[in-house]
Design a protein around this motif. Structure first.
Motif, PDB file in Angstrom:
ATOM      1  N   ASN A  96     -21.491  14.794  13.121  1.00 13.20           N
ATOM      2  CA  ASN A  96     -21.704  13.713  14.082  1.00 13.20           C
ATOM      3  C   ASN A  96     -21.226  12.427  13.429  1.00 13.20           C
ATOM      4  OD1 ASN A  96     -23.956  12.730  12.400  1.00 13.20           O
ATOM      5  ND2 ASN A  96     -25.039  14.534  13.198  1.00 13.20           N
ATOM      6  N   ARG A  97     -21.480  11.292  14.035  1.00 11.38           N
ATOM      7  CA  ARG A  97     -20.937  10.050  13.506  1.00 11.38           C
ATOM      8  C   ARG A  97     -21.598   9.592  12.216  1.00 11.38           C
ATOM      9  NH1 ARG A  97     -21.795   5.366  17.719  1.00 11.38           N
ATOM     10  NH2 ARG A  97     -20.490   4.414  16.109  1.00 11.38           N
ATOM     11  N   GLN A  98     -22.695  10.224  11.807  1.00 11.27           N
ATOM     12  CA  GLN A  98     -23.387   9.838  10.591  1.00 11.27           C
ATOM     13  C   GLN A  98     -23.262  10.860   9.466  1.00 11.27           C
ATOM     14  OE1 GLN A  98     -24.927   6.880   9.963  1.00 11.27           O
ATOM     15  NE2 GLN A  98     -24.235   6.188  11.983  1.00 11.27           N
ATOM     16  N   ASP A  99     -23.385  12.149   9.796  1.00  9.07           N
ATOM     17  CA  ASP A  99     -23.580  13.190   8.787  1.00  9.07           C
ATOM     18  C   ASP A  99     -22.302  13.976   8.519  1.00  9.07           C
ATOM     19  OD1 ASP A  99     -26.398  12.590   8.735  1.00  9.07           O
ATOM     20  OD2 ASP A  99     -26.559  13.668  10.640  1.00  9.07           O
ATOM     21  N   GLY A 100     -21.839  13.922   7.259  1.00  8.93           N
ATOM     22  CA  GLY A 100     -20.624  14.621   6.889  1.00  8.93           C
ATOM     23  C   GLY A 100     -20.683  15.147   5.471  1.00  8.93           C
ATOM     24  N   TRP A 101     -19.726  16.023   5.126  1.00  6.73           N
ATOM     25  CA  TRP A 101     -19.698  16.663   3.813  1.00  6.73           C
ATOM     26  C   TRP A 101     -18.270  16.818   3.320  1.00  6.73           C
ATOM     27  CZ3 TRP A 101     -22.563  17.765   7.953  1.00  6.73           C
ATOM     28  CH2 TRP A 101     -23.967  17.722   7.814  1.00  6.73           C
ATOM     29  N   ILE A 102     -18.088  16.668   2.025  1.00  5.41           N
ATOM     30  CA  ILE A 102     -16.882  17.074   1.317  1.00  5.41           C
ATOM     31  C   ILE A 102     -17.277  18.287   0.495  1.00  5.41           C
ATOM     32  CG2 ILE A 102     -15.216  16.452  -0.466  1.00  5.41           C
ATOM     33  CD1 ILE A 102     -15.486  13.541   0.454  1.00  5.41           C
ATOM     34  N   LEU A 131       0.830  -1.199   0.000  1.00  5.20           N
ATOM     35  CA  LEU A 131       0.000   0.000   0.000  1.00  5.20           C
ATOM     36  C   LEU A 131       0.868   1.253   0.000  1.00  5.20           C
ATOM     37  CD1 LEU A 131      -2.811  -0.968   2.537  1.00  5.20           C
ATOM     38  CD2 LEU A 131      -2.831  -1.134   0.036  1.00  5.20           C
ATOM     39  N   PRO A 132       0.603   2.186  -0.910  1.00  2.00           N
ATOM     40  CA  PRO A 132       1.366   3.432  -0.949  1.00  2.00           C
ATOM     41  C   PRO A 132       0.997   4.352   0.207  1.00  2.00           C
ATOM     42  CG  PRO A 132      -0.440   3.510  -2.533  1.00  2.00           C
ATOM     43  CD  PRO A 132      -0.422   2.116  -1.961  1.00  2.00           C
ATOM     44  N   ALA A 133       1.883   5.290   0.492  1.00  2.00           N
ATOM     45  CA  ALA A 133       1.657   6.219   1.594  1.00  2.00           C
ATOM     46  C   ALA A 133       0.555   7.202   1.256  1.00  2.00           C
ATOM     47  CB  ALA A 133       2.950   6.965   1.903  1.00  2.00           C
ATOM     48  N   LEU A 134      -0.265   7.500   2.250  1.00  2.00           N
ATOM     49  CA  LEU A 134      -1.337   8.474   2.091  1.00  2.00           C
ATOM     50  C   LEU A 134      -0.842   9.865   2.480  1.00  2.00           C
ATOM     51  CD1 LEU A 134      -4.305   6.490   3.661  1.00  2.00           C
ATOM     52  CD2 LEU A 134      -4.097   7.135   1.259  1.00  2.00           C
ATOM     53  N   SER A 135      -1.403  10.882   1.828  1.00  2.00           N
ATOM     54  CA  SER A 135      -1.144  12.272   2.179  1.00  2.00           C
ATOM     55  C   SER A 135      -2.468  12.927   2.534  1.00  2.00           C
ATOM     56  CB  SER A 135      -0.476  13.011   1.016  1.00  2.00           C
ATOM     57  OG  SER A 135       0.851  12.601   0.845  1.00  2.00           O
ATOM     58  N   PRO A 136      -2.793  13.050   3.810  1.00  2.00           N
ATOM     59  CA  PRO A 136      -4.058  13.672   4.206  1.00  2.00           C
ATOM     60  C   PRO A 136      -4.066  15.153   3.828  1.00  2.00           C
ATOM     61  CG  PRO A 136      -3.070  12.437   6.019  1.00  2.00           C
ATOM     62  CD  PRO A 136      -2.027  12.569   4.969  1.00  2.00           C
ATOM     63  N   VAL A 137      -5.188  15.633   3.301  1.00  2.00           N
ATOM     64  CA  VAL A 137      -5.323  17.050   2.969  1.00  2.00           C
ATOM     65  C   VAL A 137      -6.351  17.758   3.841  1.00  2.00           C
ATOM     66  CG1 VAL A 137      -4.569  16.726   0.593  1.00  2.00           C
ATOM     67  CG2 VAL A 137      -7.008  16.581   1.125  1.00  2.00           C
ATOM     68  N   SER A 138      -7.201  16.976   4.539  1.00  2.00           N
ATOM     69  CA  SER A 138      -8.189  17.560   5.448  1.00  2.00           C
ATOM     70  C   SER A 138      -8.651  16.463   6.401  1.00  2.00           C
ATOM     71  CB  SER A 138      -9.389  18.118   4.668  1.00  2.00           C
ATOM     72  OG  SER A 138     -10.358  18.669   5.536  1.00  2.00           O
ATOM     73  N   ALA A 139      -8.959  16.849   7.646  1.00  2.00           N
ATOM     74  CA  ALA A 139      -9.411  15.873   8.639  1.00  2.00           C
ATOM     75  C   ALA A 139     -10.512  16.471   9.495  1.00  2.00           C
ATOM     76  CB  ALA A 139      -8.253  15.412   9.517  1.00  2.00           C
ATOM     77  N   SER A 140     -11.382  15.608  10.008  1.00  2.00           N
ATOM     78  CA  SER A 140     -12.479  16.027  10.884  1.00  2.00           C
ATOM     79  C   SER A 140     -12.644  14.981  11.980  1.00  2.00           C
ATOM     80  CB  SER A 140     -13.776  16.170  10.082  1.00  2.00           C
ATOM     81  OG  SER A 140     -14.856  16.547  10.904  1.00  2.00           O
ATOM     82  N   PHE A 141     -12.586  15.435  13.252  1.00  2.00           N
ATOM     83  CA  PHE A 141     -12.709  14.528  14.387  1.00  2.00           C
ATOM     84  C   PHE A 141     -13.884  14.920  15.273  1.00  2.00           C
ATOM     85  CE2 PHE A 141      -8.383  13.513  13.254  1.00  2.00           C
ATOM     86  CZ  PHE A 141      -8.223  12.195  13.657  1.00  2.00           C
ATOM     87  N   LEU A 142     -14.449  13.913  15.947  1.00  2.00           N
ATOM     88  CA  LEU A 142     -15.423  14.119  17.002  1.00  2.00           C
ATOM     89  C   LEU A 142     -14.727  13.915  18.349  1.00  2.00           C
ATOM     90  CD1 LEU A 142     -18.420  12.042  15.558  1.00  2.00           C
ATOM     91  CD2 LEU A 142     -17.889  14.468  15.178  1.00  2.00           C
TER      92      LEU A 142
END
Length: 422
Positions: A115-121, A41-52
């Motif tokens: 919340n744990r269900q509802d998200g947006w890009i 698996l190649p390395a990932l480069s995160p560009v945005s993150a969202s935590f609860l």
């Protein structure tokens, strides 16, 4: 004029190091991820993150694949100790592929979960240049998930009146808000239930674009029943508003308005308590006559409010390594997990190399401790998008090269940071 969502960060990269993240589409059938069948698996480069606050989180990431570069969403249930990949829809991958350049600037797309269900890009993209060589208008991108990121559905943002791109998106009290282009000169605010895409415009004071400078950016900050919004760029804040007790967005002077009007997003501890960091004089050098004489131009000060942002006052000069200069006020800085605790970034040079240092103060800015630093390199590495989901759990994106980034996480309120396994 190009009208698209892009934090001041991407413009600074173009000026200083042309740093960006390369993104091209996943070409797998029905959005299947090429990573799923890869033995290495190649390395990932995160560009945005969202935590609860629970530790559940999502990261929008890119990685190199056979077709060039690919993108997907990663999900964690344990504050980033382990992740599960969630491929993006083929349609969104095609949109990414249509960008008329060899890279997609870092920050063009972002992810947010209420919340744990509802998200947006959300964000925007340019389509490929036409056969005549003329640019076409950028297309607003808004995608929703109501199953925790397992699947994503395109939202017709243009049908709701969002033109060119969504600059900022945030949630509060079962509602999600989006700041987007309303016309080619102004911005508007929209609101929807987090559980359904029922977007409606919300009345605000005028939110005009800047006459010049870098690409426009925007911010939405909520705490309890209070809220604050800003639009602007490196020239300053061009429009701002606050949410009052009657649920109305009314005119508001942003924290640094009287001392240069710099666009730096405040941190809210409660419905009435906020802090920010102001570079005195800002872009144009203006400082109001009422400013205390000890608050000198070009220095950086923590400004605080105890009345919901109605007024701000200088409380502490930011002095790190015997200097108040060279603070890196990128998106997400300052950050704070709790009252009295502040995190700042400062650019440090060593010969012909640069490093971005992350400093922590636990006494309201009086003293500072180095808690994280990027390696010294010819091109500046940047720490940005810092956010605390709780008084303990925080995250930030670190741009490591012109084509890669990583996610760092703190589980102790910013005292220590470690690279996530994403």
């Amino acid at each position: 004029m190009r009208f698209h969502r892009a934090h001041r960060l991407q413009n600074l990269r173009r000026l200083m190091a042309a740093l960006a993240v390369l993104i091209v589409p996943i070409l797998g059938l029905f959005g299947a991820s090429p990573r799923a069948s890869s033995s290495t698996l190649p390395a990932l480069s995160p560009v945005s993150a969202s935590f609860l606050a629970s530790g559940e989180g999502w990261a929008l990431s890119t990685y190199h694949c056979k077709s060039g570069n690919c993108a997907e969403v990663e999900k964690t249930l344990n504050a980033g100790r382990s992740w599960t990949s969630k491929p993006l829809p083929t349609q969104l991958q095609k949109v990414i592929n249509s960008y008329n350049s060899n890279y997609v600037p870092f920050g063009t797309l972002s992810i947010h979960f209420a919340n744990r269900q509802d998200g947006w890009i959300y964000g925007s993209f340019y389509s490929s240049a036409s056969s005549t060589g003329t640019d076409v208008q950028p297309k607003t991108e808004l995608w929703a998930s109501h199953d925790g990121g397992d699947s994503w559905t395109a939202v017709d943002a243009m049908a709701f009146g969002m033109k060119f791109g969504v600059l900022s998106l945030s949630s509060n009290g079962g509602q999600v808000y989006a700041l987007a282009w309303l016309t080619d000169q102004t911005f508007g605010l929209w609101r929807s239930s987090t559980a359904a895409e029922s977007w409606q415009t919300v009345a605000t004071p005028s939110l005009p674009m800047a006459a010049g400078g870098t690409s426009m950016e925007a911010a939405l900050v909520f705490k309890g029943t209070s809220g604050w919004l800003m639009v602007g760029n490196d020239r300053g804040v061009t429009g701002s508003a606050r949410l009052n007790s009657r649920g109305q967005w009314v005119k508001w002077d942003a924290p640094c308005y009287s001392v240069g009007n710099g666009f730096v997003v405040p941190v809210a501890y409660s419905a009435t308590s906020l802090i920010d960091v102001c570079t005195i004089g800002g872009f144009g050098g203006y400082v109001a006559p009422s400013t205390p004489s000890y608050v000198k131009p070009e220095s950086n000060w923590i400004y605080s409010s105890n009345n919901g942002g109605s007024s701000f006052a200088p409380t502490s000069r930011v002095v790190i390594n015997n200097s108040s200069l060279n603070l890196s006020l990128y998106y997400g800085i300052p950050a704070s997990p709790a009252p009295g605790v502040v995190l700042m970034t400062k650019l440090v040079g060593l010969g012909q190399t640069l490093s971005d240092h992350l400093y922590l103060s636990r006494d309201r800015g009086k003293t500072w401790t180095l808690v994280y630093a990027t390696p010294f390199a010819p091109s500046q590495q940047m720490i940005q998008n810092a956010f605390f989901a709780s008084s303990k759990l925080g995250s930030a994106i670190v741009q490591t090269t012109d084509t890669s980034s990583m996610l760092i996480i703190s589980s102790d309120g910013g005292k220590t940071w470690h690279k996530s396994t994403v």
